[in-house]
Motif scaffolding. Structure first.
Motif, PDB file in Angstrom:
ATOM      1  N   GLU A  89     -62.340 -21.180 -18.727  1.00  0.00           N
ATOM      2  CA  GLU A  89     -61.667 -20.039 -18.081  1.00  0.00           C
ATOM      3  C   GLU A  89     -62.464 -18.746 -18.327  1.00  0.00           C
ATOM      4  O   GLU A  89     -63.176 -18.622 -19.324  1.00  0.00           O
ATOM      5  CB  GLU A  89     -60.244 -19.898 -18.630  1.00  0.00           C
ATOM      6  N   GLY A  90     -62.334 -17.810 -17.377  1.00  0.00           N
ATOM      7  CA  GLY A  90     -62.884 -16.472 -17.609  1.00  0.00           C
ATOM      8  C   GLY A  90     -64.310 -16.284 -17.140  1.00  0.00           C
ATOM      9  O   GLY A  90     -64.880 -15.204 -17.294  1.00  0.00           O
ATOM     10  N   ILE A  91     -64.902 -17.318 -16.582  1.00  0.00           N
ATOM     11  CA  ILE A  91     -66.277 -17.180 -16.076  1.00  0.00           C
ATOM     12  C   ILE A  91     -66.447 -18.051 -14.825  1.00  0.00           C
ATOM     13  O   ILE A  91     -65.869 -19.142 -14.752  1.00  0.00           O
ATOM     14  CB  ILE A  91     -67.318 -17.560 -17.153  1.00  0.00           C
ATOM     15  N   SER A  92     -67.157 -17.519 -13.861  1.00  0.00           N
ATOM     16  CA  SER A  92     -67.516 -18.297 -12.667  1.00  0.00           C
ATOM     17  C   SER A  92     -68.601 -17.517 -11.927  1.00  0.00           C
ATOM     18  O   SER A  92     -68.770 -16.305 -12.154  1.00  0.00           O
ATOM     19  CB  SER A  92     -66.307 -18.478 -11.745  1.00  0.00           C
ATOM     20  N   ASN A 151     -68.588 -10.673  -8.227  1.00  0.00           N
ATOM     21  CA  ASN A 151     -67.571  -9.619  -8.011  1.00  0.00           C
ATOM     22  C   ASN A 151     -67.704  -8.516  -9.050  1.00  0.00           C
ATOM     23  O   ASN A 151     -67.686  -7.327  -8.728  1.00  0.00           O
ATOM     24  CB  ASN A 151     -66.159 -10.227  -8.063  1.00  0.00           C
ATOM     25  N   ASP A 152     -67.876  -8.914 -10.322  1.00  0.00           N
ATOM     26  CA  ASP A 152     -67.971  -7.904 -11.388  1.00  0.00           C
ATOM     27  C   ASP A 152     -69.199  -7.019 -11.183  1.00  0.00           C
ATOM     28  O   ASP A 152     -69.161  -5.812 -11.421  1.00  0.00           O
ATOM     29  CB  ASP A 152     -68.040  -8.588 -12.768  1.00  0.00           C
ATOM     30  N   LEU A 153     -70.268  -7.612 -10.698  1.00  0.00           N
ATOM     31  CA  LEU A 153     -71.510  -6.832 -10.520  1.00  0.00           C
ATOM     32  C   LEU A 153     -71.383  -5.853  -9.359  1.00  0.00           C
ATOM     33  O   LEU A 153     -72.079  -4.854  -9.287  1.00  0.00           O
ATOM     34  CB  LEU A 153     -72.705  -7.779 -10.297  1.00  0.00           C
TER      35      LEU A 153
END
Ligand code: C2G
Length: 128
Positions: free
Chosen positions: A115-118, A124-126
């Motif tokens: 969980e928490g990474i993909s 999206n975060d970038l």
């Protein structure tokens, strides 16, 4: 020699991928990763940031990975399992149930996703 086989795109390689490969390797002695080609990714509706050669080279650098071969289409899994004499077929549990028909010829295991990474999350975060 217990042989493990798994499939994926492995784009923007991240620690969730590594954890899957580590746990897959722990199930046996030899890990084969069948890596989606750029053409197959198009069929999957995915466009990877890194091309096949780049993704292959990165996977080959991982200590848990013994062999990387191309995934061209959904339907090649049975022939791969026979060709590479796989004993265990492993996928993250986002695929749970989807490949159960393979259990006629191989042990099928779905491992909990990290969980928490993909890859999508990274993109999206970038963009923020
Ligand atoms: N994975 C994971 N945890 C994450 C992200 C991915 O455990 N946070 C796992 C997936 O469940 C999969 C593997 O890492 O087993 C590779 O993930 P992707 O590259 O997204 O592969 P996918 O697009 O699911 O391709 O024919 C099957 C397809 O090729 C699978």
């Amino acid at each position: 020699m217990k042989r493990i086989i798994t499939y994926g795109t492995y784009d923007l390689l991240h620690w969730g991928h590594i954890r899957l490969l580590k746990r897959a390797k722990e199930l046996g002695d030899y890990l084969i990763v069948v890596l989606s080609t750029d053409e197959f990714n198009a069929i999957k509706g995915k466009k990877s940031y890194h091309n096949y050669q780049e993704r292959k080279m990165m996977l080959e650098a991982i200590r848990y990975v013994d062999l990387v071969v191309p995934e061209y289409r959904w339907e090649q899994k049975k022939e791969d399992i026979i060709k590479y004499q796989a004993d265990v077929f492993v996928m993250g549990d986002d695929w749970a149930g989807r490949f159960d028909e393979l259990s006629e010829i191989v042990e099928v295991r779905y491992l909990p996703r990290t969980e928490g990474i993909s890859t999508t999350k990274i993109k999206n975060d970038l963009e923020k």
